[in-house]
Design a protein around this motif. Structure first.
Motif, PDB file in Angstrom:
ATOM      1  N   SER A  36       2.789 -21.171 -16.233  1.00 25.93           N
ATOM      2  CA  SER A  36       1.342 -21.376 -16.374  1.00 25.93           C
ATOM      3  C   SER A  36       0.563 -20.202 -15.808  1.00 25.93           C
ATOM      4  CB  SER A  36       0.921 -22.669 -15.663  1.00 25.93           C
ATOM      5  OG  SER A  36       1.591 -23.776 -16.193  1.00 25.93           O
ATOM      6  N   LEU A  37       1.002 -19.700 -14.657  1.00 22.79           N
ATOM      7  CA  LEU A  37       0.307 -18.566 -14.037  1.00 22.79           C
ATOM      8  C   LEU A  37       0.394 -17.324 -14.915  1.00 22.79           C
ATOM      9  CD1 LEU A  37      -1.187 -17.430 -11.578  1.00 22.79           C
ATOM     10  CD2 LEU A  37       1.050 -16.942 -10.539  1.00 22.79           C
ATOM     11  N   ALA A  38       1.574 -17.069 -15.476  1.00 21.10           N
ATOM     12  CA  ALA A  38       1.745 -15.892 -16.336  1.00 21.10           C
ATOM     13  C   ALA A  38       0.869 -15.987 -17.580  1.00 21.10           C
ATOM     14  CB  ALA A  38       3.212 -15.738 -16.729  1.00 21.10           C
ATOM     15  N   VAL A  39       0.836 -17.161 -18.207  1.00 25.50           N
ATOM     16  CA  VAL A  39       0.022 -17.348 -19.417  1.00 25.50           C
ATOM     17  C   VAL A  39      -1.467 -17.245 -19.073  1.00 25.50           C
ATOM     18  CG1 VAL A  39      -0.629 -18.992 -21.223  1.00 25.50           C
ATOM     19  CG2 VAL A  39       1.770 -18.705 -20.605  1.00 25.50           C
ATOM     20  N   ALA A  40      -1.869 -17.785 -17.924  1.00 30.50           N
ATOM     21  CA  ALA A  40      -3.276 -17.723 -17.522  1.00 30.50           C
ATOM     22  C   ALA A  40      -3.722 -16.280 -17.293  1.00 30.50           C
ATOM     23  CB  ALA A  40      -3.497 -18.553 -16.259  1.00 30.50           C
ATOM     24  N   ILE A  41      -2.898 -15.501 -16.607  1.00 31.68           N
ATOM     25  CA  ILE A  41      -3.242 -14.090 -16.366  1.00 31.68           C
ATOM     26  C   ILE A  41      -3.301 -13.332 -17.695  1.00 31.68           C
ATOM     27  CG2 ILE A  41      -2.466 -11.938 -15.304  1.00 31.68           C
ATOM     28  CD1 ILE A  41      -1.213 -13.636 -13.078  1.00 31.68           C
ATOM     29  N   ALA A  42      -2.313 -13.585 -18.557  1.00 31.46           N
ATOM     30  CA  ALA A  42      -2.302 -12.920 -19.864  1.00 31.46           C
ATOM     31  C   ALA A  42      -3.528 -13.299 -20.680  1.00 31.46           C
ATOM     32  CB  ALA A  42      -1.029 -13.291 -20.617  1.00 31.46           C
ATOM     33  N   ALA A  43      -3.955 -14.571 -20.593  1.00 28.34           N
ATOM     34  CA  ALA A  43      -5.128 -15.022 -21.342  1.00 28.34           C
ATOM     35  C   ALA A  43      -6.395 -14.323 -20.855  1.00 28.34           C
ATOM     36  CB  ALA A  43      -5.282 -16.538 -21.201  1.00 28.34           C
ATOM     37  N   LEU A  44      -6.505 -14.115 -19.547  1.00 32.93           N
ATOM     38  CA  LEU A  44      -7.672 -13.413 -19.005  1.00 32.93           C
ATOM     39  C   LEU A  44      -7.772 -11.987 -19.518  1.00 32.93           C
ATOM     40  CD1 LEU A  44      -7.614 -14.607 -15.267  1.00 32.93           C
ATOM     41  CD2 LEU A  44      -9.210 -15.306 -17.059  1.00 32.93           C
ATOM     42  N   ILE A  45      -6.636 -11.408 -19.847  1.00 33.88           N
ATOM     43  CA  ILE A  45      -6.614 -10.037 -20.377  1.00 33.88           C
ATOM     44  C   ILE A  45      -6.769 -10.035 -21.892  1.00 33.88           C
ATOM     45  CG2 ILE A  45      -5.215  -7.936 -20.628  1.00 33.88           C
ATOM     46  CD1 ILE A  45      -3.815  -8.764 -17.988  1.00 33.88           C
ATOM     47  N   ALA A  46      -6.015 -10.903 -22.558  1.00 32.13           N
ATOM     48  CA  ALA A  46      -5.893 -10.838 -24.019  1.00 32.13           C
ATOM     49  C   ALA A  46      -7.060 -11.464 -24.762  1.00 32.13           C
ATOM     50  CB  ALA A  46      -4.586 -11.507 -24.458  1.00 32.13           C
ATOM     51  N   ILE A  47      -7.631 -12.563 -24.245  1.00 31.05           N
ATOM     52  CA  ILE A  47      -8.697 -13.242 -24.987  1.00 31.05           C
ATOM     53  C   ILE A  47      -9.950 -12.369 -25.115  1.00 31.05           C
ATOM     54  CG2 ILE A  47     -10.287 -15.202 -24.955  1.00 31.05           C
ATOM     55  CD1 ILE A  47      -8.022 -16.916 -23.901  1.00 31.05           C
ATOM     56  N   PRO A  48     -10.470 -11.785 -24.024  1.00 34.30           N
ATOM     57  CA  PRO A  48     -11.639 -10.899 -24.206  1.00 34.30           C
ATOM     58  C   PRO A  48     -11.331  -9.697 -25.094  1.00 34.30           C
ATOM     59  CG  PRO A  48     -11.370 -11.517 -21.894  1.00 34.30           C
ATOM     60  CD  PRO A  48     -10.128 -11.945 -22.601  1.00 34.30           C
ATOM     61  N   SER A  49     -10.123  -9.134 -24.934  1.00 37.41           N
ATOM     62  CA  SER A  49      -9.752  -7.970 -25.755  1.00 37.41           C
ATOM     63  C   SER A  49      -9.661  -8.357 -27.229  1.00 37.41           C
ATOM     64  CB  SER A  49      -8.407  -7.406 -25.283  1.00 37.41           C
ATOM     65  OG  SER A  49      -8.452  -7.044 -23.926  1.00 37.41           O
ATOM     66  N   GLY A  50      -9.017  -9.484 -27.504  1.00 35.79           N
ATOM     67  CA  GLY A  50      -8.895  -9.938 -28.888  1.00 35.79           C
ATOM     68  C   GLY A  50     -10.240 -10.270 -29.499  1.00 35.79           C
ATOM     69  N   TRP A  51     -11.133 -10.863 -28.694  1.00 39.24           N
ATOM     70  CA  TRP A  51     -12.463 -11.193 -29.217  1.00 39.24           C
ATOM     71  C   TRP A  51     -13.246  -9.919 -29.552  1.00 39.24           C
ATOM     72  CZ3 TRP A  51     -17.359  -9.853 -27.681  1.00 39.24           C
ATOM     73  CH2 TRP A  51     -18.400 -10.494 -28.369  1.00 39.24           C
ATOM     74  N   CYS A  52     -13.192  -8.931 -28.662  1.00 41.44           N
ATOM     75  CA  CYS A  52     -13.924  -7.674 -28.910  1.00 41.44           C
ATOM     76  C   CYS A  52     -13.433  -6.982 -30.170  1.00 41.44           C
ATOM     77  CB  CYS A  52     -13.765  -6.738 -27.703  1.00 41.44           C
ATOM     78  SG  CYS A  52     -14.666  -7.260 -26.236  1.00 41.44           S
ATOM     79  N   ILE A  53     -12.123  -6.930 -30.337  1.00 42.52           N
ATOM     80  CA  ILE A  53     -11.560  -6.274 -31.515  1.00 42.52           C
ATOM     81  C   ILE A  53     -11.882  -7.063 -32.771  1.00 42.52           C
ATOM     82  CG2 ILE A  53      -9.431  -5.520 -32.624  1.00 42.52           C
ATOM     83  CD1 ILE A  53      -8.304  -5.001 -29.829  1.00 42.52           C
ATOM     84  N   GLY A  54     -11.769  -8.395 -32.695  1.00 41.05           N
ATOM     85  CA  GLY A  54     -12.069  -9.222 -33.862  1.00 41.05           C
ATOM     86  C   GLY A  54     -13.540  -9.210 -34.218  1.00 41.05           C
ATOM     87  N   HIS A  55     -14.400  -9.129 -33.188  1.00 36.04           N
ATOM     88  CA  HIS A  55     -15.851  -9.156 -33.425  1.00 36.04           C
ATOM     89  C   HIS A  55     -16.360  -7.829 -33.974  1.00 36.04           C
ATOM     90  CE1 HIS A  55     -20.026 -10.284 -32.939  1.00 36.04           C
ATOM     91  NE2 HIS A  55     -20.233  -9.240 -32.158  1.00 36.04           N
ATOM     92  N   THR A  56     -15.845  -6.722 -33.433  1.00 32.68           N
ATOM     93  CA  THR A  56     -16.331  -5.400 -33.843  1.00 32.68           C
ATOM     94  C   THR A  56     -15.578  -4.848 -35.055  1.00 32.68           C
ATOM     95  OG1 THR A  56     -14.813  -4.297 -32.306  1.00 32.68           O
ATOM     96  CG2 THR A  56     -17.015  -4.864 -31.486  1.00 32.68           C
ATOM     97  N   LYS A  57     -14.416  -5.450 -35.359  1.00 29.59           N
ATOM     98  CA  LYS A  57     -13.573  -4.983 -36.472  1.00 29.59           C
ATOM     99  C   LYS A  57     -13.049  -3.570 -36.229  1.00 29.59           C
ATOM    100  CE  LYS A  57     -14.628  -8.770 -38.709  1.00 29.59           C
ATOM    101  NZ  LYS A  57     -13.657  -9.878 -38.806  1.00 29.59           N
TER     102      LYS A  57
END
Length: 232
Positions: A36-57
């Motif tokens: 759970s800790l590993a997935v939570a840390i990864a989510a804090l990194i990956a979700i904002p990054s994925g949103w920025c890339i998906g939003h800006t294309k």
């Protein structure tokens, strides 16, 4: 006694579950905590990054490169490398597990955002929605299902790999795996493997339910309607 009997004899033995700190319950909770800790840390990194890339294309090719390269990395090799750099304990496997979890979450977030119909986003902007409102009212509801799917994939991968944490002195269910190998205790080795599979199946089922609930009702009804039409 054959292998199957040894496995289930160990798995259902009273001392396997007795609260000693080295029992299956304690190690399972530890294993779930690491995962759970590993997935939570990864989510804090990956979700904002994925949103920025998906939003800006922009940098969409980066997603393919990162996810492909990261998935090709040998987790045991990473744990060994970080173990040599930072020493034994939880830090080394945690870094490796976070690296393992990031690609799936990043891909899920990016896919969920980029799959939204541009006309929906244009209509939302035309109504005067700010970026923050766009995230909460459009991106999150429509992209949540794929985001949960990314978390689901990452969680399953991490839970299956977290046994390697014991390789560098950490805990979790891997302690029983390596102890079973060292002592040639086939029942302990296979019993722990069976128990890990049970935990993975349960977690996967929970995420599958969450992913279904995260899918908007209209999308679910549309999918069901299309499936019915195809059957006809």
């Amino acid at each position: 006694m054959n292998v199957i009997e040894e496995t289930f004899s160990w798995l259902f033995a009273a001392n396997t579950w007795s609260p000693t700190g080295e029992d299956l319950v304690s190690r399972s909770l530890e294993h779930l905590w690491y995962s759970s800790l590993a997935v939570a840390i990864a989510a804090l990194i990956a979700i904002p990054s994925g949103w920025c890339i998906g939003h800006t294309k922009k940098f969409s090719g980066l997603i393919i490169g990162i996810t492909g390269a990261a998935r090709a990395l040998p987790t045991l090799g990473l744990i060994t490398l970080f173990g040599l750099l930072v020493g034994i304990g939880l830090v080394a496997p945690m870094i490796a597990l976070v690296i393992l979890a990031i690609p799936s979450i990043l891909a899920g977030t990016y896919s969920g955002i980029s799959a939204i119909n541009p006309a929906v986003l244009d209509a939302a902007r035309a109504q005067g929605l700010t970026t923050g409102q766009l995230i909460w009212r459009v991106h999150l509801p429509l992209g949540l299902s794929m985001l949960v799917g990314g978390l689901r994939s990452a969680s399953i991968q991490v839970m299956s790999t977290a046994i390697l944490a014991a390789y560098v002195g950490a805990g979790g269910l891997g302690r029983f795996i390596f102890l079973g190998i060292n002592t040639q205790n086939t029942g302990m080795l296979l019993g722990t493997s069976v128990w890990i599979m049970v935990l993975v199946v349960v977690i996967d089922a929970l995420f599958a339910t969450a992913q279904r609930l995260a899918t908007p009702v209209g999308v679910r009804m549309l999918g069901a309607s299309r499936a019915a039409t195809q059957r006809v």
